[in-house]
Design an enzyme around this catalytic site. Structure first.
Site, PDB file in Angstrom:
ATOM      1  N   ASP A 111      -5.951  -3.698  -1.838  1.00 22.94           N
ATOM      2  CA  ASP A 111      -4.867  -3.276  -0.956  1.00 22.94           C
ATOM      3  C   ASP A 111      -4.016  -4.440  -0.419  1.00 22.94           C
ATOM      4  O   ASP A 111      -4.540  -5.371   0.185  1.00 22.94           O
ATOM      5  CB  ASP A 111      -5.473  -2.507   0.219  1.00 22.94           C
ATOM      6  CG  ASP A 111      -4.460  -1.702   0.997  1.00 22.94           C
ATOM      7  OD1 ASP A 111      -3.456  -2.290   1.433  1.00 22.94           O
ATOM      8  OD2 ASP A 111      -4.661  -0.498   1.171  1.00 22.94           O
ATOM      9  N   SER A 123       0.822  -1.202   0.000  1.00 19.57           N
ATOM     10  CA  SER A 123       0.000   0.000   0.000  1.00 19.57           C
ATOM     11  C   SER A 123       0.865   1.264   0.000  1.00 19.57           C
ATOM     12  O   SER A 123       1.666   1.461  -0.898  1.00 19.57           O
ATOM     13  CB  SER A 123      -0.949  -0.042   1.204  1.00 19.57           C
ATOM     14  OG  SER A 123      -2.012   0.867   1.049  1.00 19.57           O
TER      15      SER A 123
END
Length: 294
Positions: free
Chosen positions: A184, A57
């Site tokens: 993510d 991320s």
């Protein structure tokens, strides 16, 4: 992850000077990920460049900058001159084209923002479009939504990998990679230090997930509750990983006061976590000294 337990130092991966090689794992955390910048600055000040980087991320975004050759000071300057200023953010988004900005961003509905297009407007020019052009090998962690497992991206289109790794559910649209729906990377692996243990002598992991803070008797609003629950789940994941095998150095900058979307507080995040520099320098000096005594 080393199935035998804690990560160990091996003398077989030293550099040409006989010094231990270092790998850096930068974790997920949204705006809290700006705390990675002092960590990179500390390594720069010590004259140490990792030979391998892994990121999830926001850690993938910051890690890409470092892997592309940017110093911590350069990353700090870029962040403060762009992400840290409301007017610059508006101008960058407007640069996508006022007539088509709604389509370019995926609409203005929460959870439907097109992160790939947003990254195109905000990533520094120093970051190349392909993994092959990076100066330091980079592993970017993404989550295969339907496959229910993590995927490691380390070749091909770098922007797509970064977008997939940063596609926070409920905020950004999922990203399609190889015909699969990806979200993510922090969902499955918030601090991907386990992907560096076979490549380097000393592994540094940086956790910027943080935890929800507030008045104990006051219920959080719906958004804070959503992101706070995600923090708790990721911290549970990290705690289990640490029991199975910890990195040589594990850093937790104090980021609890900041929310995942506090991008306009970039300066405050960086300044609030400056003290992590001294912690890293002390711990890394100790690990290097221990390595050279072996």
């Amino acid at each position: 992850m080393n199935d035998a337990g804690a990560l160990t130092i091996s003398p077989k991966r030293t550099d040409e000077r006989g010094m231990p090689t270092v790998g850096l794992a930068l974790g997920a955390g949204g705006a809290r990920g700006f705390a990675h910048i002092p960590v990179i600055e500390a390594l720069d000040e010590m004259g140490i460049r990792p030979v391998a980087i892994a990121g999830s991320s926001m850690g993938a975004i910051i890690g890409a900058g470092m892997a592309a050759g940017m110093t911590g000071a350069e990353i700090r300057q870029y962040v403060l001159e762009t992400i840290g200023k409301r007017s610059i953010i508006a101008n960058r988004l407007w640069s996508l084209g006022p007539a088509t900005m709604r389509d370019a961003l995926g609409g203005f509905k929460f959870g439907q923002f097109n992160l790939h297009r947003i990254l195109e407007a905000f990533l520094p020019e120093a970051i190349p479009a392909d993994f092959a052009a990076l100066g330091i090998p980079l592993k970017i962690i993404v989550t295969d939504y339907y496959g229910q497992h993590e995927v490691v991206c380390e070749k091909g289109n770098l922007f797509e990998a970064i977008a997939a790794s940063s596609a926070l559910p409920a905020l950004f649209m999922p990203v399609h990679l190889g015909g699969r729906v990806m979200i993510d990377g922090g969902i499955f692996n918030p601090v991907p230090y386990d992907h560096l243990s076979d490549a380097v002598d000393i592994v540094i992991g940086v956790d910027v997930v943080g935890g929800p803070e507030g008045e104990p008797s006051q219920s959080p609003n719906r958004i804070d509750s959503l992101f706070g629950a995600s923090q708790l789940m990721m911290q549970s994941n990290i705690a289990l990983k640490l029991k199975l095998g910890a990195p040589d150095i594990f850093l937790r900058p104090n980021v609890n006061a900041f929310r995942v979307l506090d991008f306009l507080k970039a300066r405050q995040v960086i300044e609030a976590t400056e003290s992590i520099k001294d912690v890293l320098k002390r711990d890394l000096d100790a690990r290097i000294e221990d390595f050279l005594r072996r």
